[in-house]
Design an enzyme around this catalytic site. Sequence first.
Site, PDB file in Angstrom:
ATOM      1  N   PHE A  63      13.254 -15.397  11.226  1.00  0.00           N
ATOM      2  CA  PHE A  63      13.710 -14.600  12.367  1.00  0.00           C
ATOM      3  C   PHE A  63      15.134 -14.107  12.139  1.00  0.00           C
ATOM      4  CE2 PHE A  63      10.583 -17.752  13.732  1.00  0.00           C
ATOM      5  CZ  PHE A  63       9.562 -16.895  14.106  1.00  0.00           C
ATOM      6  N   GLY A  85       5.348 -13.469   6.989  1.00  0.00           N
ATOM      7  CA  GLY A  85       4.259 -13.999   7.806  1.00  0.00           C
ATOM      8  C   GLY A  85       3.855 -12.953   8.821  1.00  0.00           C
ATOM      9  N   GLY A 106      10.077  -3.341   7.737  1.00  0.00           N
ATOM     10  CA  GLY A 106       9.134  -3.487   6.632  1.00  0.00           C
ATOM     11  C   GLY A 106       8.150  -2.331   6.585  1.00  0.00           C
ATOM     12  N   ARG A 160       2.740   5.237  15.057  1.00  0.00           N
ATOM     13  CA  ARG A 160       1.477   4.773  14.498  1.00  0.00           C
ATOM     14  C   ARG A 160       1.484   3.264  14.270  1.00  0.00           C
ATOM     15  NH1 ARG A 160      -2.403   7.228  15.174  1.00  0.00           N
ATOM     16  NH2 ARG A 160      -2.574   8.920  13.663  1.00  0.00           N
ATOM     17  N   GLN A 193       2.501  -9.555  16.078  1.00  0.00           N
ATOM     18  CA  GLN A 193       3.955  -9.438  16.149  1.00  0.00           C
ATOM     19  C   GLN A 193       4.430  -9.159  17.575  1.00  0.00           C
ATOM     20  OE1 GLN A 193       6.523  -9.931  13.769  1.00  0.00           O
ATOM     21  NE2 GLN A 193       4.688 -11.021  13.186  1.00  0.00           N
ATOM     22  N   GLY A 234       7.659   0.838  13.329  1.00  0.00           N
ATOM     23  CA  GLY A 234       7.939  -0.599  13.191  1.00  0.00           C
ATOM     24  C   GLY A 234       7.974  -1.286  14.540  1.00  0.00           C
ATOM     25  N   GLU A 279      10.471  -6.752  16.179  1.00  0.00           N
ATOM     26  CA  GLU A 279      11.381  -7.370  17.136  1.00  0.00           C
ATOM     27  C   GLU A 279      11.211  -6.859  18.561  1.00  0.00           C
ATOM     28  OE1 GLU A 279      15.389  -8.015  14.758  1.00  0.00           O
ATOM     29  OE2 GLU A 279      14.019  -6.661  13.759  1.00  0.00           O
TER      30      GLU A 279
HETATM   31 MO1  MOS Z   1      16.224  -9.799  11.760  1.00  0.00          MO
HETATM   32  S1  MOS Z   1      17.201 -10.823  13.191  1.00  0.00           S
HETATM   33  O1  MOS Z   1      16.771  -8.243  11.813  1.00  0.00           O
HETATM   34  O2  MOS Z   1      16.370 -10.623  10.301  1.00  0.00           O
END
Ligand code: MOS
Length: 733
Positions: A238, A466, A508, A623, A633, A696, A699
């Site tokens: 994280f 993960g 990612g 997308r 996620q 993305g 978060e």
């Molecule tokens: Mo994350 S808190 O952008 O590794």
Amino acid sequence: MSTPIGSDIGRVDGRLKVTGAARYSADHPLDRVAHAHVVVSAISRGRVRSMNVDDARGAPGVLAVYTPFAAPRLYPVAHIMVENYAVLQDPQVRFRGQVIGVVVAETPEQARDAAALVTAEYDETPARTSLSAGLPGVPVFPLEEGAPVNPTVLAPGVASIDAALSASAVLVDAAFTQQPQSHVPIEPQNTTAVWQNDHLTVYSGCHVPPLFALMLATRVGVTPDRVRVISTFVGGGFGSKVPAWSDAALAAVAARELGRPVRLVLTREQSMILAGHRPLITQRVRLGADRDGTLNALSHDSAAEMSAVGGWPTAPAAQTSGVLYRTRNLAMDQRLVELDTPATRAMRAPDEAPGAFALETAMDELAVALGMDPVELRLRNEPTTVPVTGQAWTSRRMADCYRIGAERFGWADRNPVPGARVEGDWSIGVGMASAVYPAHATPTQVRMRMRDDGNVVVSASTPDLGTGTYTMVSIVASDALGVPIAQITPELGDSSLPLGGAAVGSRGTSMLAPAIQTAAQALITALTDLAVQTTGSPFQGRDPATLTYRQGRIEAGVDSASFAELLAMARMPAVEVTPPPPTPQAESLAANGFGAHFCEVRVNRFTGEIRVNRFTSVFDVGRVISARTARSQLVGGIVFGIGGALLEANPIEENGRFASGNLADYLVAVNADIPAIDVSWLDYSDTAFSSAGARGLGELGNVGSSAAVGNAVYNATGIRVRDLPITLDTLIG
Ligand code: MOS
């Protein structure tokens, strides 16, 4: 072949994981590996006067004991976001739990037992451990040089944000505190270091293998080309596994000194201290509005813990109050307060989650003050450009998130009167909040290799934390090449691979997906060229423009050959490309992920117990590539937010010690705390963002979800709790 983009495909690495075949960094079998255990300081500030290591040296299996008085040379890293001292190079103690010794032994148990025999004497000096001691701190420093730190926008003729607030018909002024949170990925911090011919190979689950390699090279004092970091599987991350911390450096130099591999696995408590934490944060949000709900002024201030040894410069306002609402006047004052605590470190939506808790709670308070529906208040202040910069977005469909979310949740049935809905012993309440998180499309590189065995290998240094990166890469490559997923072999998490995007900041997918599409085009071109150049190929000597590529085959008229057949004809094991990164998005545009959370809680009228009944969120992320892992996620982010609202806290005691050091005391949300979570997304491609259209989402779910819980608690009880976590005692009168 229909496109696999957006479909619900199981994790391509799922079988490896559930059968135990996936090797995490401490699982790699190595000959003669020795095991290290660290000794940590029992004071928060001062110096180690002396240490007695005789008993440890004489203990069974012990190979070496290092202390500040006898240690291999290490060097500091000049990087703003990571601890700034070189471990064991001086007797100074900077925080409680700092490494002051390392024991290396034949087995982990021998190292641990011997480490317990080391004693230390200290000269102690007073430590700064609470925010009030250090206020008001210094202005936060920007992560990117030149970025405005605390931007202010004032309407013409307005003298100050205070003046704008005072001139508003309705005012909200609210202060918030949240306790530190600990990083507790399933896999604790660990490093295995192996030297061979002056080259260092390190196994460590991390976010950015090339950055980790660079930092470790600096700490150890070798050139970066001599360090390789392998991070094939990561047991969750994280943000704590971004830097190469002291433990990695110690494993590396111990391995060099002893001439054999060394493995250093931190205990859970040591991981919580030595690999960063979400800082202690205080915030103040002031909102001024017209009677009709039009936002006139927004002021967002913060003071966050910043360890003297370095860490994350928490800036909660910039990416929340700076982007969420249209307002004529906007100001922020984000500050850092230096404390003698362990290094702080980004934790999932490090600025945005705390910032949204404050802003979105204050917005709820404003809705109450106006007697207005909180959804309506937000729709009324939905911006078309970024308030601070004036930029337009690649795409922003936040209003749809509010409307669809409200519909799915049944928001219209809500009773705005706090405490009005009672069922038996429970008061029921509902709340909502917005989610927002930056999207990054910085160009990145991947390598793509078609092999004569019919498989395509897609390689990048980016690890899969993960989160589903292996699956996402497989889906994008399968789509771009028209090759079945089973024929795609993703190769990830190794600093020696092409420099893929970092597995930080939810980037990612946003960075890799367009790069994979670019590589696929280059590969098809290379394959077409090969087809016309290869002796014996049915396409030999033809104009490449007359050939078409379809589902792994080159075709022209009646002639057709698979890439494996072409490679066989050409007597080549593979054709491979590593094209330059795709062109970046138009820099004039802003890009964010958006979302709306809706939550129902029940609060026990006698005990104050808070349970979440249901949770609905709708997201605008462009997308979605991999429905299964995207959902996971987004749900995970919401679970994180529920935990942050109700459970997670690791206060730093006056003596500099974290209150909790294990998962029995440090509470995270578990299955029993989490109801069914209804997550959906607006399904469309954000073509202004990238060729893949995916912005993305790692978060985003964490942003605003704590506020939605808190706002529901208010609706259930009439009690506004502005400090996290919300505890039972605050709800019984
Ligand atoms: Mo994350 S808190 O952008 O590794």
